[in-house]
Scaffold this active site. Structure first.
Site, PDB file in Angstrom:
ATOM      1  N   ASP A   1      -2.420   7.738   4.138  1.00 46.68           N
ATOM      2  CA  ASP A   1      -1.599   6.735   4.874  1.00 46.68           C
ATOM      3  C   ASP A   1      -2.294   5.824   5.755  1.00 46.68           C
ATOM      4  OD1 ASP A   1       0.967   5.582   5.395  1.00 46.68           O
ATOM      5  OD2 ASP A   1       0.853   6.587   7.349  1.00 46.68           O
TER       6      ASP A   1
ATOM      7  N   GLU B   1      -0.992   7.037  17.421  1.00 51.03           N
ATOM      8  CA  GLU B   1       0.553   6.572  17.493  1.00 51.03           C
ATOM      9  C   GLU B   1       1.320   7.649  18.260  1.00 51.03           C
ATOM     10  OE1 GLU B   1       1.314   4.210  13.658  1.00 51.03           O
ATOM     11  OE2 GLU B   1       0.657   6.068  12.979  1.00 51.03           O
TER      12      GLU B   1
ATOM     13  N   LYS C   1       0.154   4.766  22.300  1.00 51.94           N
ATOM     14  CA  LYS C   1      -0.352   4.017  20.923  1.00 51.94           C
ATOM     15  C   LYS C   1      -0.937   3.137  21.394  1.00 51.94           C
ATOM     16  CE  LYS C   1       2.829   0.995  18.047  1.00 51.94           C
ATOM     17  NZ  LYS C   1       2.286   1.150  16.856  1.00 51.94           N
TER      18      LYS C   1
ATOM     19  N   HIS D   1      -1.932  -4.185   5.820  1.00 51.90           N
ATOM     20  CA  HIS D   1      -1.623  -5.443   6.659  1.00 51.90           C
ATOM     21  C   HIS D   1      -2.340  -5.258   7.895  1.00 51.90           C
ATOM     22  CE1 HIS D   1       0.334  -1.558   8.699  1.00 51.90           C
ATOM     23  NE2 HIS D   1       0.490  -2.500   9.702  1.00 51.90           N
TER      24      HIS D   1
ATOM     25  N   HIS E   1      -6.123   1.753   6.213  1.00 57.63           N
ATOM     26  CA  HIS E   1      -6.523   0.732   7.150  1.00 57.63           C
ATOM     27  C   HIS E   1      -7.635   0.994   7.759  1.00 57.63           C
ATOM     28  CE1 HIS E   1      -2.261  -0.152   6.353  1.00 57.63           C
ATOM     29  NE2 HIS E   1      -1.603   0.769   7.091  1.00 57.63           N
TER      30      HIS E   1
ATOM     31  N   LYS F   1       0.812  -1.194   0.107  1.00 60.82           N
ATOM     32  CA  LYS F   1      -0.066  -0.191   0.033  1.00 60.82           C
ATOM     33  C   LYS F   1       0.938   1.360  -0.074  1.00 60.82           C
ATOM     34  CE  LYS F   1      -1.183   2.221   3.638  1.00 60.82           C
ATOM     35  NZ  LYS F   1      -0.014   2.675   4.673  1.00 60.82           N
TER      36      LYS F   1
ATOM     37  N   LYS G   1      -3.762  -8.470  10.800  1.00 61.19           N
ATOM     38  CA  LYS G   1      -3.486  -8.481  12.227  1.00 61.19           C
ATOM     39  C   LYS G   1      -4.290  -9.644  12.831  1.00 61.19           C
ATOM     40  CE  LYS G   1      -2.121  -3.814  12.575  1.00 61.19           C
ATOM     41  NZ  LYS G   1      -1.170  -3.659  13.461  1.00 61.19           N
TER      42      LYS G   1
ATOM     43  N   LYS H   1      -0.128  11.063  14.411  1.00 64.56           N
ATOM     44  CA  LYS H   1       1.023  10.617  14.887  1.00 64.56           C
ATOM     45  C   LYS H   1       1.410  11.886  16.250  1.00 64.56           C
ATOM     46  CE  LYS H   1       2.443   8.349  11.206  1.00 64.56           C
ATOM     47  NZ  LYS H   1       2.373   6.922  11.315  1.00 64.56           N
TER      48      LYS H   1
HETATM   49  C1  BG6 Z   1       1.654   1.831   8.048  1.00 62.74           C
HETATM   50  C2  BG6 Z   1       1.748   3.314   7.863  1.00 62.74           C
HETATM   51  O1  BG6 Z   1       0.778   1.275   6.613  1.00 62.74           O
HETATM   52  O2  BG6 Z   1       0.885   1.452   9.277  1.00 62.74           O
HETATM   53  C3  BG6 Z   1       2.438   3.943   9.212  1.00 62.74           C
HETATM   54  O3  BG6 Z   1       2.435   3.812   6.806  1.00 62.74           O
HETATM   55  C4  BG6 Z   1       1.803   3.185  10.460  1.00 62.74           C
HETATM   56  O4  BG6 Z   1       2.392   5.318   9.148  1.00 62.74           O
HETATM   57  C5  BG6 Z   1       1.666   1.800  10.338  1.00 62.74           C
HETATM   58  O5  BG6 Z   1       2.481   3.574  11.602  1.00 62.74           O
HETATM   59  C6  BG6 Z   1       1.068   1.210  11.605  1.00 62.74           C
HETATM   60  O6  BG6 Z   1       1.139   0.008  11.579  1.00 62.74           O
HETATM   61  P1  BG6 Z   1       1.602  -1.139  12.753  1.00 62.74           P
HETATM   62  O7  BG6 Z   1       0.294  -2.168  12.832  1.00 62.74           O
HETATM   63  O8  BG6 Z   1       2.743  -1.494  11.843  1.00 62.74           O
HETATM   64  O9  BG6 Z   1       1.880  -0.421  13.959  1.00 62.74           O
END
Ligand code: BG6
Length: 464
Positions: A233, A214, A329, A176, A238, A146, A180, A324
């Site tokens: 992003d 985050e 988190k 992704h 997501h 992505k 999870k 961010k």
């Molecule tokens: C990514 C984003 O796809 O996912 C990031 O580009 C983000 O900005 C991240 O921090 C979060 O994913 P994880 O699950 O690895 O914390």
């Protein structure tokens, strides 16, 4: 095992994403015994490297990002790594065709080829065309990272190129968050338990919150981030996909085509976001980061109130938030239930919440009201928690490991589809056409206060 022998071509093999995510995931698959008996991994890149130099590179990546090669099975893993230098374009395939042919000669001419584009999105088009031009698309699978398209037009163009070379069934687009353990558990929790499925609708759910604050900034990839921002992003990718997982109708079965159909169907019911229902933010100090222009207007925070026009969810706001440099988190999906009708009139607005953590191995946490121990019938809030990694019988897999395994076995249920992504862009379009103002927020806070109005009487559960 009965997995088809596979030649795995990793484009961008010496890049950052491959080092951090893809190569470690591949090694973890080997550790779990989830690779085919016969496989080769060919790193493709522009420079020239010997196989030995590439093996050293992979070893260094594992040493830095884990799992350590010393944890095995490095000695069986390393001899299957190859490198094909000289780049790969429509005009010049570099060494790749020769190296693929050799790999096939070693492990069987009917080995399947999996192309993994661990590349910046702007490179997807050129590599896709090159794969087609050099005859490597037939019967192959292709994996895209992505974001798949960075705008509605960009998505349509890329989608057109991809479909001129591949059939949709050959395409695996990674988001992704779908891989999870916690997200996957949504299906188990809901569809295997009347306790949850019976309350999974507007009759019982007052509000859904999908909250992914985050605490880190974007320091080591400011260039990418500044051109992207939180809305692209995280939100249209997501958070939308997780919202679809929560909101989908029960699929006919757990077969991939049924799950994909259920996810596409609910995405088509996402009402286009009103700009007024979206709050953007940027943390103070963002513009001072290396690689960020002094006048950047990029959003590092986004909160949105999404409506889903299905019978099941009409009138239930889906609140989505991420950013961010926030105070914590976490990755939480929460369903706030209506207060029960009955004799207890002091149940707080957020007294009954079904909440899943998507972080790590995941957990299910249920907020209930319980009787305070003692002589009186008085209520107190309590939490029941289930740590998903404590469930016997298996080991949790990180999302990349789980998803690459799905590519190898050809299971597309946890990947995004062309039709589904078209729907996500449709739902975001009004915000792109009329972008809301970007508010400032202090680092370590919960983002701009303007986002609070979106949550109504419930407020945002995290940070309360
Ligand atoms: C990514 C984003 O796809 O996912 C990031 O580009 C983000 O900005 C991240 O921090 C979060 O994913 P994880 O699950 O690895 O914390």
């Amino acid at each position: 095992n009965d997995l088809t022998p596979t030649v795995f071509v990793l484009y961008g093999a010496t890049g950052d994403l491959a080092r951090r995510m893809v190569l470690p995931a591949f090694f973890q698959l080997a550790q779990h015994g989830l690779l085919p008996d016969e496989w080769r991994l060919i790193g493709s890149g522009r420079g020239e490297r010997s196989d030995e130099e590439f093996v050293d590179h992979v070893r260094d990546s594992l040493t830095e990002f884990g799992p350590s090669p010393d944890e095995g099975p490095w000695d069986e893993f390393a001899p299957r790594l190859r490198f094909a230098g000289g780049g790969f374009t429509v005009d010049d395939p570099g060494q790749l065709l020769d190296v693929v042919a050799k790999a096939r000669a070693e492990i069987g001419e009917d080995a399947q080829v999996v192309h993994y584009l661990s590349l910046p999105p702007k490179a997807f088009t050129g590599y896709t065309k090159a794969i087609g031009a050099h005859g490597l698309a037939e019967a192959a699978r292709i994996v895209y990272e992505k974001p798949f398209g960075d705008s509605p037009e960009g998505f349509r163009e890329l989608d057109g190129v991809v479909h001129s070379v591949f059939d949709e069934e050959q395409v695996f687009r990674i988001d992704h968050f779908l891989g999870k353990e916690g997200t996957q558990d949504l299906h188990a929790l809901r569809f295997a338990n009347g306790l949850f499925e019976h309350v999974w609708s507007r009759e019982h759910v007052a509000q859904v919150q999908i909250d992914v604050p985050e605490d880190l900034d974007v320091a080591d990839r400011a260039d990418f981030y500044d051109a992207t921002g939180a809305t692209l992003d995280m939100l249209v990718t997501h958070l939308f996909q997780v919202a679809a997982e929560v909101a989908m109708e029960p699929p006919v079965s757990f077969a991939a085509h049924d799950i994909l159909a259920a996810r596409e169907s609910v995405l088509s019911k996402f009402r286009p976001l009103e700009p007024d229902d979206v709050v953007l933010g940027q943390f103070d100090g963002y513009r001072d980061l290396d690689g960020v222009p002094d006048d950047s207007d990029t959003d590092t925070f986004v909160a949105a109130r999404l409506c889903i026009d299905s019978g099941r969810w009409r009138g239930v706001p889906f609140l989505l938030r991420t950013g961010k440099r926030l105070a914590a988190k976490q990755q939480r999906v929460s369903l706030i239930l209506h207060r029960p009708k009955g004799p207890v009139d002091d149940v707080p607005a957020n007294g009954n919440v079904i909440s899943l953590s998507l972080a790590g191995a995941g957990s299910v946490d249920i907020d209930v009201m319980a009787k305070k121990p003692g002589p009186d019938l008085a209520m107190a809030p309590a939490r029941v928690s289930l740590d998903l990694s404590a469930i016997p019988g298996g080991e949790p897999l990180p999302p990349y490991v789980s998803l690459i395994h799905d590519v190898l076995v050809g299971d597309r249920s946890l990947f995004t589809t062309s039709e589904g992504l078209a729907q996500t862009w449709r739902a975001l379009q009004p915000v792109l056409d009329d972008r809301p103002e970007v508010h400032r927020y202090a680092p370590d806070s919960w983002g701009p206060v303007e986002a609070n109005r979106l949550a109504g009487e419930h407020g945002w559960l995290l940070g309360q």
